[in-house]
Motif scaffolding. Sequence first.
Motif, short mmCIF file in Angstrom:
data_model
loop_
_atom_site.label_atom_id
_atom_site.label_comp_id
_atom_site.label_asym_id
_atom_site.label_seq_id
_atom_site.Cartn_x
_atom_site.Cartn_y
_atom_site.Cartn_z
N VAL A 1 -6.49 -3.06 1.67
CA VAL A 1 -5.59 -3.70 2.62
C VAL A 1 -4.14 -3.33 2.35
CG1 VAL A 1 -4.78 -5.94 3.46
CG2 VAL A 1 -7.19 -5.61 2.95
N TYR B 1 -3.46 0.10 3.75
CA TYR B 1 -3.36 0.04 5.22
C TYR B 1 -2.02 -0.55 5.65
CZ TYR B 1 -8.25 1.27 5.99
OH TYR B 1 -9.44 1.93 6.05
N LEU B 2 -1.57 -1.57 4.95
CA LEU B 2 -0.29 -2.18 5.26
C LEU B 2 0.86 -1.17 5.07
CD1 LEU B 2 1.30 -4.76 5.98
CD2 LEU B 2 1.47 -5.19 3.53
#
Length: 158
Positions: A13, A16-17
């Motif tokens: 995550v 992706y951020l």
Amino acid sequence: MSELHHSLESMGVLQYLFAVVFLICYALAIGDFLGAGARPAVGASGLASAIGFSFATDPWVHGVLLTAFAVIGIGLFLGLAWLLKAVLASAVGEVSVEAAYDNAVSVSAAVDEELAALEQAPARPPASEPRTAADVRGEAAIGRLLGAEARSLDQRTS
């Protein structure tokens, strides 16, 4: 290339951020959406996100490669869009914003004149028959856009 594919499959995550923030900041930095005053701050945020993405990727070289591929991909997209605009604008003829505005103003003035003439015309008694397309074309500017074979709005079938 298979190691790069493995790095993509194992992204978390946080990566992706970082990637999304980088892509948004990069698009805003090269575009005119925010203006020239905000570009340095947006560019710095994009650079920080790209560095964060690269260091969060295992190994970090894959993060650098993916960032470079994203920049190259966006550059190719912009180049293709520019090429299509150049080709199509030369084939059709480019219309300036000022010319389009002047055309819209002149059409608006013509419609206002027709509406004023209609308001000064004597009122007709209500017709018992549906109006024809020729009646509609003679009264309003939109009627001129309708062809002779076009049906008026009053002639709709129920």
